[in-house]
Scaffold this motif. Structure first.
Motif, mmCIF file in Angstrom:
data_model
loop_
_atom_site.group_PDB
_atom_site.id
_atom_site.type_symbol
_atom_site.label_atom_id
_atom_site.label_comp_id
_atom_site.label_asym_id
_atom_site.label_seq_id
_atom_site.Cartn_x
_atom_site.Cartn_y
_atom_site.Cartn_z
ATOM 1 N N GLU A 190 0.835 -1.199 0.000
ATOM 2 C CA GLU A 190 0.000 0.000 0.000
ATOM 3 C C GLU A 190 0.870 1.249 0.000
ATOM 4 O O GLU A 190 1.873 1.321 0.724
ATOM 5 N N ASN A 191 0.472 2.228 -0.786
ATOM 6 C CA ASN A 191 1.204 3.488 -0.898
ATOM 7 C C ASN A 191 0.213 4.642 -0.797
ATOM 8 O O ASN A 191 -0.835 4.634 -1.464
ATOM 9 N N THR A 192 0.538 5.616 0.039
ATOM 10 C CA THR A 192 -0.338 6.775 0.215
ATOM 11 C C THR A 192 0.486 8.054 0.256
ATOM 12 O O THR A 192 1.676 8.047 0.610
ATOM 13 N N ALA A 193 -0.168 9.148 -0.110
ATOM 14 C CA ALA A 193 0.411 10.491 0.011
ATOM 15 C C ALA A 193 -0.668 11.396 0.586
ATOM 16 O O ALA A 193 -1.809 11.409 0.086
ATOM 17 N N SER A 194 -0.339 12.126 1.639
ATOM 18 C CA SER A 194 -1.308 13.010 2.281
ATOM 19 C C SER A 194 -0.720 14.411 2.408
ATOM 20 O O SER A 194 0.499 14.580 2.572
ATOM 21 N N TYR A 195 -1.607 15.397 2.342
ATOM 22 C CA TYR A 195 -1.158 16.796 2.421
ATOM 23 C C TYR A 195 -2.191 17.587 3.207
ATOM 24 O O TYR A 195 -3.397 17.520 2.927
ATOM 25 N N ASP A 196 -1.733 18.307 4.229
ATOM 26 C CA ASP A 196 -2.590 19.151 5.059
ATOM 27 C C ASP A 196 -2.242 20.616 4.818
ATOM 28 O O ASP A 196 -1.050 20.970 4.736
ATOM 29 N N PHE A 197 -3.266 21.458 4.732
ATOM 30 C CA PHE A 197 -3.002 22.883 4.536
ATOM 31 C C PHE A 197 -4.193 23.699 5.024
ATOM 32 O O PHE A 197 -5.294 23.175 5.224
ATOM 33 N N SER A 206 -7.433 18.574 4.425
ATOM 34 C CA SER A 206 -6.556 17.408 4.484
ATOM 35 C C SER A 206 -6.911 16.510 3.305
ATOM 36 O O SER A 206 -8.066 16.088 3.170
ATOM 37 N N ALA A 207 -5.939 16.227 2.467
ATOM 38 C CA ALA A 207 -6.182 15.424 1.267
ATOM 39 C C ALA A 207 -5.258 14.212 1.271
ATOM 40 O O ALA A 207 -4.110 14.276 1.728
ATOM 41 N N MET A 208 -5.771 13.110 0.748
ATOM 42 C CA MET A 208 -4.989 11.877 0.681
ATOM 43 C C MET A 208 -5.346 11.111 -0.585
ATOM 44 O O MET A 208 -6.519 11.034 -0.960
ATOM 45 N N ILE A 209 -4.336 10.571 -1.245
ATOM 46 C CA ILE A 209 -4.543 9.656 -2.361
ATOM 47 C C ILE A 209 -3.717 8.402 -2.087
ATOM 48 O O ILE A 209 -2.703 8.449 -1.386
ATOM 49 N N GLY A 210 -4.184 7.270 -2.614
ATOM 50 C CA GLY A 210 -3.464 6.038 -2.338
ATOM 51 C C GLY A 210 -3.746 4.952 -3.351
ATOM 52 O O GLY A 210 -4.655 5.053 -4.190
ATOM 53 N N GLN A 211 -2.956 3.912 -3.235
ATOM 54 C CA GLN A 211 -3.034 2.757 -4.141
ATOM 55 C C GLN A 211 -2.595 1.535 -3.365
ATOM 56 O O GLN A 211 -1.706 1.597 -2.508
ATOM 57 N N SER A 267 -6.701 -11.899 -6.334
ATOM 58 C CA SER A 267 -5.979 -10.630 -6.312
ATOM 59 C C SER A 267 -6.983 -9.488 -6.291
ATOM 60 O O SER A 267 -8.091 -9.609 -6.819
ATOM 61 N N ILE A 268 -6.569 -8.379 -5.698
ATOM 62 C CA ILE A 268 -7.394 -7.179 -5.711
ATOM 63 C C ILE A 268 -6.485 -5.960 -5.776
ATOM 64 O O ILE A 268 -5.442 -5.907 -5.124
ATOM 65 N N SER A 269 -6.869 -5.011 -6.622
ATOM 66 C CA SER A 269 -6.125 -3.768 -6.784
ATOM 67 C C SER A 269 -7.056 -2.604 -6.505
ATOM 68 O O SER A 269 -8.234 -2.641 -6.893
ATOM 69 N N ARG A 290 -13.249 5.557 -4.094
ATOM 70 C CA ARG A 290 -12.342 4.440 -4.276
ATOM 71 C C ARG A 290 -12.807 3.594 -5.448
ATOM 72 O O ARG A 290 -14.001 3.506 -5.757
ATOM 73 N N ALA A 291 -11.840 2.982 -6.093
ATOM 74 C CA ALA A 291 -12.084 2.050 -7.195
ATOM 75 C C ALA A 291 -11.341 0.769 -6.874
ATOM 76 O O ALA A 291 -10.157 0.789 -6.543
ATOM 77 N N ASP A 292 -12.041 -0.363 -6.948
ATOM 78 C CA ASP A 292 -11.465 -1.662 -6.611
ATOM 79 C C ASP A 292 -11.653 -2.614 -7.779
ATOM 80 O O ASP A 292 -12.748 -2.718 -8.348
ATOM 81 N N GLY A 293 -10.591 -3.339 -8.106
ATOM 82 C CA GLY A 293 -10.644 -4.355 -9.143
ATOM 83 C C GLY A 293 -10.320 -5.716 -8.564
ATOM 84 O O GLY A 293 -9.313 -5.876 -7.870
#
Length: 464
Positions: A190-197, A206-211, A267-269, A290-293
């Motif tokens: 799992e990988n995430t990036a978050s930014y607060d401002f 507060s924003a976050m995106i991930g995979q 498997s799930i992505s 969110r989108a799940d495959g």
């Protein structure tokens, strides 16, 4: 029967020097049943830690090792005991298990059956769970995190069934040894990036995106059984001690990792994002997408998309509520709507998978020539896809009198769409039914709670 007991022991060790923290927890659990030949024992070790390698770089880890032994026994002795003739004794005058009484030659001794047919077995489980992560903060308020987790289970099982005769129709003429083992593993990255401002000090974002990517059900199964062990006890119940191979009694099987004869590899992505906003901690808003495959579905149906939104209003922060401060500590009104997906079905429902189980054919004048057969064991459904759970919630939270009295109210409406269910089919189809998206289910209701908590001196109490 015997004396049952349960014991738990745990020891923890902590270490910290400001920048680095580590913890070790050791555990031992044992549960001995009052039923003979039933018990459970577990040793475990857990270690967690995190380290600050640099001002903006942090790493951490957690791991769990558990070793478990279990004797399953047979708790159906209670069922048999309620219908057993009350004149039947457990042991005869020689100290052996009592045979069925003359007027009921099919009424076996349940204690003896439990011991002989189900009581001599042992399962050993070795479980490992490990996770490691790294967090990087390249600029102020931006955090990038990557984590990787691994799970692995290795299980062995062996059993012994001796020669016995307990009734005219309950007997075993040859002792039998069974050994089984499997190993399964899975991983999650799992990988995430978050930014607060902030904007103008009052608008907080507060924003976050991930995979993430996940694989599970990786591994193998192996099982075998044979009769006529040269040792007539459980201690030596290993296949090496069954020295003769019998075409009609010796069984050997192996496969990819399966449960209940169903392949578990999947498997799930996922891709996901979230935005939080609040104005003076009074007006709150959260947006999630969110989108799940999933590999459980055929191409064209593998991806599901699930949005959600929630909003809240902390009315107790408003100026016009100042007059209530002497008795009202907190009042919040909230509403939310969202969707979640479910893909928890047996894999490969969109294929006509082939089974070789119990499919032998017998040829020749005396029917002694055996040929292996195969057949489709499921009706395929290429259109099966995600089940979607959609929920609307309207609620209120309040606290009064120094937060001693609290109240909450919720109205919810939950609709499950495209419900995943195994279809009913006629026996004349000659094979198993697939999972289908079989309809919608709706649940709605009201939930309320009222709680009071306070203390008198050192005595604390609560009512709800």
């Amino acid at each position: 029967s015997g004396t049952g007991y349960k014991t738990d022991h745990n020891v923890s060790i902590n270490q910290s020097n400001g920048r680095n923290r580590n913890m070790l927890v050791l555990g031992y659990n044992k549960d001995q049943s009052i039923i003979d030949n039933m018990g459970y024992e577990r040793f475990s070790a857990r270690i967690n830690g995190d380290m600050e390698l640099a001002k903006n770089l942090k790493v951490g880890y957690s791991s769990l090792l558990a070793l478990t032994t279990r004797n399953n026994g047979d708790n159906s002795v209670w069922k048999y005991g309620t219908v057993l003739d009350p004149l039947t004794e457990v042991y005869d005058e020689n100290g052996d298990y009592h045979y069925a009484l003359p007027w009921d030659v099919t009424g076996e001794n349940p204690i003896a059956l439990m011991k002989y047919a189900h009581g001599q077995n042992l399962t050993k489980k070795h479980n490992i769970k490990a996770n490691a992560y790294v967090t990087l903060q390249p600029i102020k308020n931006l955090k990038i995190k990557s984590s990787f987790g691994l799970t692995m289970d290795a299980n062995t099982y062996r059993s012994f069934v001796p020669v016995y005769e307990l009734a005219s129709n309950v007997y075993n003429k040859e002792n039998k040894v069974t050994q089984q083992m499997y190993i399964s593993s899975g991983w999650l990255w799992e990988n995430t990036a978050s930014y607060d401002f902030k904007i103008n000090e009052n608008h907080n974002f507060s924003a976050m995106i991930g995979q993430s990517i996940e694989r599970s059900g990786l591994g193998d199964n192996l099982s075998a059984s044979n009769v006529n062990s040269i040792f007539n006890d459980f201690e030596h119940a290993y296949l090496d001690n069954t020295t003769v191979i019998y075409p009609d009694k010796t069984t050997v099987g192996g496969s990819p990792y399966m449960k209940n004869r169903i392949l578990q590899k999947r498997s799930i992505s996922s891709l996901f994002g979230r935005v939080n906003y609040d104005y003076k901690e009074t007006y709150l808003l959260t947006l999630v997408m969110r989108a799940d495959g999933s590999s459980n579905f055929a191409k064209g149906n593998r991806w599901g998309y699930f949005p959600s939104v929630s909003a809240g209003w902390v009315m107790s922060n408003e100026v016009f509520m100042e007059s209530t401060k002497n008795y009202l500590d907190f009042l919040k009104v909230r509403a939310s709507w969202g969707q979640n997906g479910n893909q928890d079905i047996d894999p490969f429902q969109y294929l006509a998978t082939i089974s070789f189980l119990k499919s032998n054919y017998f040829f020749g004048p005396d029917k002694q020539t055996i040929a292996s057969g195969a057949y489709p064991d499921i009706l395929p459904n290429k259109d099966v896809t995600w089940e979607t759970s959609e929920q609307l919630d309207l609620g209120l939270d309040a606290r009064f009198f120094g937060s001693r009295l609290s109240f909450s109210f919720d109205y919810y409406l939950k609709t499950t769409k495209d419900w995943l269910v195994q279809a009913p089919v006629l026996d004349s189809y000659g094979t198993s039914a697939p999972y289908i998206n079989g309809g919608d289910v709706r649940n709605q209701g009201i939930e309320m709670s009222l709680n009071w908590s306070d203390h008198v001196g050192d005595f604390t109490y609560g009512i709800n």
